[in-house]
Design an enzyme around this catalytic site. Sequence first.
Site, PDB file in Angstrom:
ATOM      1  N   VAL A  90      43.583  55.250  36.346  1.00 19.20           N
ATOM      2  CA  VAL A  90      43.621  53.874  35.818  1.00 19.20           C
ATOM      3  C   VAL A  90      45.360  53.549  35.557  1.00 19.20           C
ATOM      4  O   VAL A  90      45.675  52.798  34.652  1.00 19.20           O
ATOM      5  CB  VAL A  90      42.927  54.028  34.453  1.00 19.20           C
ATOM      6  CG1 VAL A  90      41.460  53.879  34.670  1.00 19.20           C
ATOM      7  CG2 VAL A  90      43.330  55.407  33.317  1.00 19.20           C
ATOM      8  N   ALA A  91      46.079  54.139  36.581  1.00 18.88           N
ATOM      9  CA  ALA A  91      47.397  53.882  36.414  1.00 18.88           C
ATOM     10  C   ALA A  91      47.957  52.489  37.299  1.00 18.88           C
ATOM     11  O   ALA A  91      47.630  51.640  37.125  1.00 18.88           O
ATOM     12  CB  ALA A  91      48.324  55.134  36.853  1.00 18.88           C
ATOM     13  N   ARG A  92      48.407  52.861  38.362  1.00 15.96           N
ATOM     14  CA  ARG A  92      48.593  52.035  39.472  1.00 15.96           C
ATOM     15  C   ARG A  92      48.321  52.466  40.756  1.00 15.96           C
ATOM     16  O   ARG A  92      48.524  53.539  40.849  1.00 15.96           O
ATOM     17  CB  ARG A  92      50.274  51.549  39.441  1.00 15.96           C
ATOM     18  CG  ARG A  92      50.780  50.766  38.406  1.00 15.96           C
ATOM     19  CD  ARG A  92      50.215  49.321  38.310  1.00 15.96           C
ATOM     20  NE  ARG A  92      50.647  48.455  37.237  1.00 15.96           N
ATOM     21  CZ  ARG A  92      50.003  48.198  36.212  1.00 15.96           C
ATOM     22  NH1 ARG A  92      49.088  48.814  35.706  1.00 15.96           N
ATOM     23  NH2 ARG A  92      50.700  47.322  35.167  1.00 15.96           N
ATOM     24  N   ASP A 127      40.405  52.464  39.244  1.00 10.73           N
ATOM     25  CA  ASP A 127      40.410  50.983  38.749  1.00 10.73           C
ATOM     26  C   ASP A 127      41.612  50.269  39.589  1.00 10.73           C
ATOM     27  O   ASP A 127      41.693  49.185  39.642  1.00 10.73           O
ATOM     28  CB  ASP A 127      40.693  50.875  37.353  1.00 10.73           C
ATOM     29  CG  ASP A 127      40.569  49.537  36.668  1.00 10.73           C
ATOM     30  OD1 ASP A 127      39.902  48.955  37.163  1.00 10.73           O
ATOM     31  OD2 ASP A 127      41.589  48.991  36.004  1.00 10.73           O
ATOM     32  N   GLU A 164      46.167  46.659  47.203  1.00  9.99           N
ATOM     33  CA  GLU A 164      45.241  45.885  46.043  1.00  9.99           C
ATOM     34  C   GLU A 164      45.756  44.310  46.135  1.00  9.99           C
ATOM     35  O   GLU A 164      46.638  43.715  46.348  1.00  9.99           O
ATOM     36  CB  GLU A 164      45.905  46.389  44.697  1.00  9.99           C
ATOM     37  CG  GLU A 164      44.990  45.983  43.606  1.00  9.99           C
ATOM     38  CD  GLU A 164      44.988  46.700  42.370  1.00  9.99           C
ATOM     39  OE1 GLU A 164      45.519  45.952  41.158  1.00  9.99           O
ATOM     40  OE2 GLU A 164      45.368  47.954  42.262  1.00  9.99           O
ATOM     41  N   HIS A 191      40.667  46.635  39.355  1.00 10.73           N
ATOM     42  CA  HIS A 191      41.924  46.543  38.299  1.00 10.73           C
ATOM     43  C   HIS A 191      41.607  45.796  37.140  1.00 10.73           C
ATOM     44  O   HIS A 191      42.189  44.590  36.733  1.00 10.73           O
ATOM     45  CB  HIS A 191      43.100  45.786  39.111  1.00 10.73           C
ATOM     46  CG  HIS A 191      44.167  46.244  38.417  1.00 10.73           C
ATOM     47  ND1 HIS A 191      45.618  46.331  39.002  1.00 10.73           N
ATOM     48  CD2 HIS A 191      44.444  46.256  37.068  1.00 10.73           C
ATOM     49  CE1 HIS A 191      46.537  46.508  38.067  1.00 10.73           C
ATOM     50  NE2 HIS A 191      45.996  46.688  36.857  1.00 10.73           N
ATOM     51  N   VAL A 192      40.538  46.197  36.556  1.00  6.41           N
ATOM     52  CA  VAL A 192      39.947  45.358  35.416  1.00  6.41           C
ATOM     53  C   VAL A 192      39.882  46.078  34.018  1.00  6.41           C
ATOM     54  O   VAL A 192      39.448  45.940  32.911  1.00  6.41           O
ATOM     55  CB  VAL A 192      38.528  44.976  35.561  1.00  6.41           C
ATOM     56  CG1 VAL A 192      38.322  43.824  36.588  1.00  6.41           C
ATOM     57  CG2 VAL A 192      37.566  46.140  36.120  1.00  6.41           C
TER      58      VAL A 192
END
Length: 305
Positions: A221-223, A246, A251, A270-271
């Site tokens: 859940v970072a990048r 995520d 992306e 990415h939510v």
Amino acid sequence: MSARLRVCLPDQKLLDALEPTDGVDFVLWDLTGPAPEGRLDLLVPGYMGKPAALAALEGVDVGLVQSQSIGYDGVADVLPAGCVFANAAGVHETSTAELAVGMMIASQRGIPDFVRNQASGTWDNTQRASLADRRVLLVGYGGVGKAIEARLLPFEAEVTRMGSRTREDDRGTVYGIDSLYEQLPLHEIVVVSVPLSEQTAQLVDAKFLAAMPDDALLVNVARGPVADTDALLAETSSGRLRAALDVTDPEPLPAGHALWTTPGVLITPHVGGASSAMFPRMVRLIRKQIGLLLDGKEPVNVVLR
């Protein structure tokens, strides 16, 4: 600072939520087209905009730039000199932690399989892994990591914390990143919530993944660029590891990318912060910054000057 505070917002929704405020004049600008005339004491860019959009501030008299995101990778490269930049710490941690734990439960208990089985009417009640009693390593112990820990403990998971350096707190040891390869083999779930930087880019590489035990779950859940996509695909497509992502690199993840259809991989687009909790918390942060500026005080959450 001008006698009245001038606050620049990216959209009408934020404007409606903040007006009226004594001593404040609001203007709308989304960083496209001509900038408003005069000084902007506080400017809020749009949510999820690319850092490159901040180049529009060149030559504009701006005091504080208040981001709507926690991460600020790439901002220093384009932020004009003289601008002060604050991130949205306190806005997204709760929602991101909520999603991270939800993805862990879904992956452990086989929820994606059950959803697919429902479509075909397949009754498969084989035993699945629990979240309870699992050893979970949090790689990154900032606001998001701490929020994830607070939600994991009631599920009776065994949580190990890892930050940039070793330190002690009221719960015991927060391990430093230098002990990463000692800790990875000991944990069945590894959650990555580090900011993206030169030090963390490609942190989750082939060596990192190889150190995780068989059937372990990686949660990112970072990048996206924190992980090496090819290495992640190699370990998950072989069935040795599972992943809940995520964020991805690239992306958005292209429609035909192999990660979409790899068994054991759960992807959300990415939510992490994109829940109904975000907007009111963002409004509260902007109001707080306005109040501090009106009182002549330093803003909070400043990460770049």
